[in-house]
Design a protein around this motif. Sequence first.
Motif, PDB file in Angstrom:
ATOM      1  N   HIS A  53       0.598  -0.852   0.187  1.00  0.00           N
ATOM      2  CA  HIS A  53       0.719   0.045  -0.442  1.00  0.00           C
ATOM      3  C   HIS A  53       0.895   1.072  -0.107  1.00  0.00           C
ATOM      4  O   HIS A  53       0.454   2.462   0.596  1.00  0.00           O
ATOM      5  CB  HIS A  53      -1.203   0.275   1.478  1.00  0.00           C
ATOM      6  CG  HIS A  53      -1.789  -0.991   1.088  1.00  0.00           C
ATOM      7  ND1 HIS A  53      -2.885  -1.799   0.384  1.00  0.00           N
ATOM      8  CD2 HIS A  53      -1.859  -2.423   2.397  1.00  0.00           C
ATOM      9  CE1 HIS A  53      -3.268  -2.868   0.840  1.00  0.00           C
ATOM     10  NE2 HIS A  53      -2.647  -3.152   1.547  1.00  0.00           N
ATOM     11  N   GLY A  54       2.092   0.776  -0.093  1.00  0.00           N
ATOM     12  CA  GLY A  54       2.591   2.787  -0.417  1.00  0.00           C
ATOM     13  C   GLY A  54       4.069   2.258  -1.038  1.00  0.00           C
ATOM     14  O   GLY A  54       3.509   2.159  -2.255  1.00  0.00           O
ATOM     15  N   ALA A  55       5.345   2.921  -0.945  1.00  0.00           N
ATOM     16  CA  ALA A  55       6.320   2.757  -1.687  1.00  0.00           C
ATOM     17  C   ALA A  55       6.520   1.401  -2.597  1.00  0.00           C
ATOM     18  O   ALA A  55       6.901   1.582  -3.799  1.00  0.00           O
ATOM     19  CB  ALA A  55       7.260   3.220  -1.104  1.00  0.00           C
ATOM     20  N   ASN A  58       4.170   1.703  -5.657  1.00  0.00           N
ATOM     21  CA  ASN A  58       4.289   2.776  -6.310  1.00  0.00           C
ATOM     22  C   ASN A  58       5.564   2.487  -6.653  1.00  0.00           C
ATOM     23  O   ASN A  58       5.694   3.359  -8.471  1.00  0.00           O
ATOM     24  CB  ASN A  58       3.835   4.033  -5.047  1.00  0.00           C
ATOM     25  CG  ASN A  58       2.376   4.022  -4.375  1.00  0.00           C
ATOM     26  OD1 ASN A  58       1.390   3.208  -5.534  1.00  0.00           O
ATOM     27  ND2 ASN A  58       2.176   4.609  -3.854  1.00  0.00           N
ATOM     28  N   ASP A  59       7.114   2.618  -6.282  1.00  0.00           N
ATOM     29  CA  ASP A  59       8.021   2.544  -6.725  1.00  0.00           C
ATOM     30  C   ASP A  59       8.066   1.444  -8.321  1.00  0.00           C
ATOM     31  O   ASP A  59       8.933   1.893  -9.046  1.00  0.00           O
ATOM     32  CB  ASP A  59       9.258   2.213  -5.872  1.00  0.00           C
ATOM     33  CG  ASP A  59       9.328   3.420  -5.105  1.00  0.00           C
ATOM     34  OD1 ASP A  59       8.911   4.017  -5.236  1.00  0.00           O
ATOM     35  OD2 ASP A  59      10.010   3.178  -4.283  1.00  0.00           O
ATOM     36  N   VAL A  60       7.596  -0.173  -8.536  1.00  0.00           N
ATOM     37  CA  VAL A  60       7.356  -0.558  -9.365  1.00  0.00           C
ATOM     38  C   VAL A  60       6.769  -0.253 -10.275  1.00  0.00           C
ATOM     39  O   VAL A  60       7.187  -0.116 -11.559  1.00  0.00           O
ATOM     40  CB  VAL A  60       6.868  -1.943  -8.843  1.00  0.00           C
ATOM     41  CG1 VAL A  60       6.934  -2.709  -9.813  1.00  0.00           C
ATOM     42  CG2 VAL A  60       8.208  -2.816  -7.768  1.00  0.00           C
ATOM     43  N   ILE A  61       5.473   0.645 -10.345  1.00  0.00           N
ATOM     44  CA  ILE A  61       5.268   1.499 -11.454  1.00  0.00           C
ATOM     45  C   ILE A  61       5.606   2.262 -11.652  1.00  0.00           C
ATOM     46  O   ILE A  61       5.955   2.614 -13.037  1.00  0.00           O
ATOM     47  CB  ILE A  61       3.646   2.074 -10.487  1.00  0.00           C
ATOM     48  CG1 ILE A  61       2.767   0.936 -10.222  1.00  0.00           C
ATOM     49  CG2 ILE A  61       3.421   2.649 -11.755  1.00  0.00           C
ATOM     50  CD1 ILE A  61       1.939   1.297  -9.236  1.00  0.00           C
ATOM     51  N   LEU A  62       6.570   2.830 -10.956  1.00  0.00           N
ATOM     52  CA  LEU A  62       7.215   3.876 -11.426  1.00  0.00           C
ATOM     53  C   LEU A  62       8.867   3.284 -12.643  1.00  0.00           C
ATOM     54  O   LEU A  62       9.081   3.432 -13.378  1.00  0.00           O
ATOM     55  CB  LEU A  62       8.030   4.981 -10.528  1.00  0.00           C
ATOM     56  CG  LEU A  62       7.133   5.895  -9.732  1.00  0.00           C
ATOM     57  CD1 LEU A  62       7.367   6.227  -8.205  1.00  0.00           C
ATOM     58  CD2 LEU A  62       6.628   7.079 -10.812  1.00  0.00           C
ATOM     59  N   LEU A  63       9.023   2.413 -12.117  1.00  0.00           N
ATOM     60  CA  LEU A  63      10.191   2.059 -12.429  1.00  0.00           C
ATOM     61  C   LEU A  63       9.540   1.234 -14.013  1.00  0.00           C
ATOM     62  O   LEU A  63      10.502   1.269 -15.195  1.00  0.00           O
ATOM     63  CB  LEU A  63      10.660   0.728 -12.243  1.00  0.00           C
ATOM     64  CG  LEU A  63      12.013  -0.419 -12.034  1.00  0.00           C
ATOM     65  CD1 LEU A  63      12.313  -0.592 -11.204  1.00  0.00           C
ATOM     66  CD2 LEU A  63      11.072  -1.773 -13.590  1.00  0.00           C
ATOM     67  N   HIS A 181       1.479  -7.769 -11.281  1.00  0.00           N
ATOM     68  CA  HIS A 181       0.567  -6.381 -10.747  1.00  0.00           C
ATOM     69  C   HIS A 181       0.640  -5.484 -10.992  1.00  0.00           C
ATOM     70  O   HIS A 181       0.634  -4.905 -12.181  1.00  0.00           O
ATOM     71  CB  HIS A 181      -0.041  -7.112  -9.643  1.00  0.00           C
ATOM     72  CG  HIS A 181      -1.366  -5.961  -9.171  1.00  0.00           C
ATOM     73  ND1 HIS A 181      -2.600  -5.671  -9.551  1.00  0.00           N
ATOM     74  CD2 HIS A 181      -1.487  -4.340  -8.891  1.00  0.00           C
ATOM     75  CE1 HIS A 181      -3.402  -4.799 -10.215  1.00  0.00           C
ATOM     76  NE2 HIS A 181      -2.851  -4.085  -9.355  1.00  0.00           N
ATOM     77  N   ALA A 182       2.111  -4.760 -10.347  1.00  0.00           N
ATOM     78  CA  ALA A 182       2.109  -2.931 -10.786  1.00  0.00           C
ATOM     79  C   ALA A 182       2.704  -2.760 -12.312  1.00  0.00           C
ATOM     80  O   ALA A 182       2.122  -2.132 -12.714  1.00  0.00           O
ATOM     81  CB  ALA A 182       3.575  -2.978  -9.720  1.00  0.00           C
ATOM     82  N   LEU A 183       3.534  -4.117 -13.224  1.00  0.00           N
ATOM     83  CA  LEU A 183       3.852  -3.686 -14.489  1.00  0.00           C
ATOM     84  C   LEU A 183       3.079  -3.280 -15.269  1.00  0.00           C
ATOM     85  O   LEU A 183       2.777  -3.256 -16.413  1.00  0.00           O
ATOM     86  CB  LEU A 183       4.411  -5.489 -14.690  1.00  0.00           C
ATOM     87  CG  LEU A 183       6.017  -5.334 -13.825  1.00  0.00           C
ATOM     88  CD1 LEU A 183       6.650  -6.575 -14.476  1.00  0.00           C
ATOM     89  CD2 LEU A 183       6.910  -4.116 -13.586  1.00  0.00           C
ATOM     90  N   ALA A 189      -2.732   4.256 -11.439  1.00  0.00           N
ATOM     91  CA  ALA A 189      -2.905   3.386 -10.395  1.00  0.00           C
ATOM     92  C   ALA A 189      -1.920   4.060  -9.168  1.00  0.00           C
ATOM     93  O   ALA A 189      -2.284   3.269  -7.652  1.00  0.00           O
ATOM     94  CB  ALA A 189      -2.668   2.308 -11.006  1.00  0.00           C
ATOM     95  N   ILE A 190      -1.167   5.083  -9.163  1.00  0.00           N
ATOM     96  CA  ILE A 190      -0.470   4.846  -7.870  1.00  0.00           C
ATOM     97  C   ILE A 190      -1.230   6.021  -6.999  1.00  0.00           C
ATOM     98  O   ILE A 190      -1.685   6.560  -7.417  1.00  0.00           O
ATOM     99  CB  ILE A 190       0.936   5.898  -8.639  1.00  0.00           C
ATOM    100  CG1 ILE A 190       1.928   4.945  -9.210  1.00  0.00           C
ATOM    101  CG2 ILE A 190       1.507   6.410  -7.148  1.00  0.00           C
ATOM    102  CD1 ILE A 190       3.239   6.205  -9.516  1.00  0.00           C
TER     103      ILE A 190
END
Length: 214
Positions: A53-55, A58-63, A181-183, A189-190
């Motif tokens: 639910h946090g970084a 979110n960091d994987v989405i950004l990556l 999932h983040a990919l 979605a962040i």
Amino acid sequence: MTTDPILILAQWLSPAYPVGSFTYSHGLEALVESGAVEDAASFSEWLSDTMHHGAGQNDVILLAHAYAAENNDTLEEIDALAQALAPSAERLLETEQQGKAFVRTAAAIHDIELPNLTYAVAVGRAARLQNLPLADTARLFLHAFAANLTSAAIRLVPLGQTEAQAVLTATAPMCQQIADHALTQPLSAIASSTFASDIASMRHETQYSRLFRS
């Protein structure tokens, strides 16, 4: 001889890679000081929440979006978003300084051009330039994040080596699930709901006795 991509990622995301990750606790030090995290169970719960639910997510989405960026303008926009998402001065320092250190080393050893970027964005962009598999990059990045926080917990809580490794082992399936999932997620979605951890990172800025920079 072609190097296995997994070995490159293992080097990038190992404690030996000079990004200084061992100096940051992501607000954990303040939570230990307050008594919110005091044993393996409470650390495991905090780590799971931070990843889901946090970084972590979110960091994987950004990556992933940095990996897919087709031009520098898009990359700069993603990086600006990553900076804006930092909930405290220390968390911004954490991602910016680790990113700069990663860029400096990766550019030198792989002879690639990388601007200064926040950490997750830098790893995603470097992986694209080196043609490394995105899914493996995401999973190992998230596992390295969990491993670094576990290392901090060993020193701060403190946790024994065996119980700390038991917590980290339990996160392995989580790393794969969250990363995969983040990919698939858009930048929209962040989101984050780890408010207690964010507040702890703010309080850490004025904490009297500190071992970590965040």
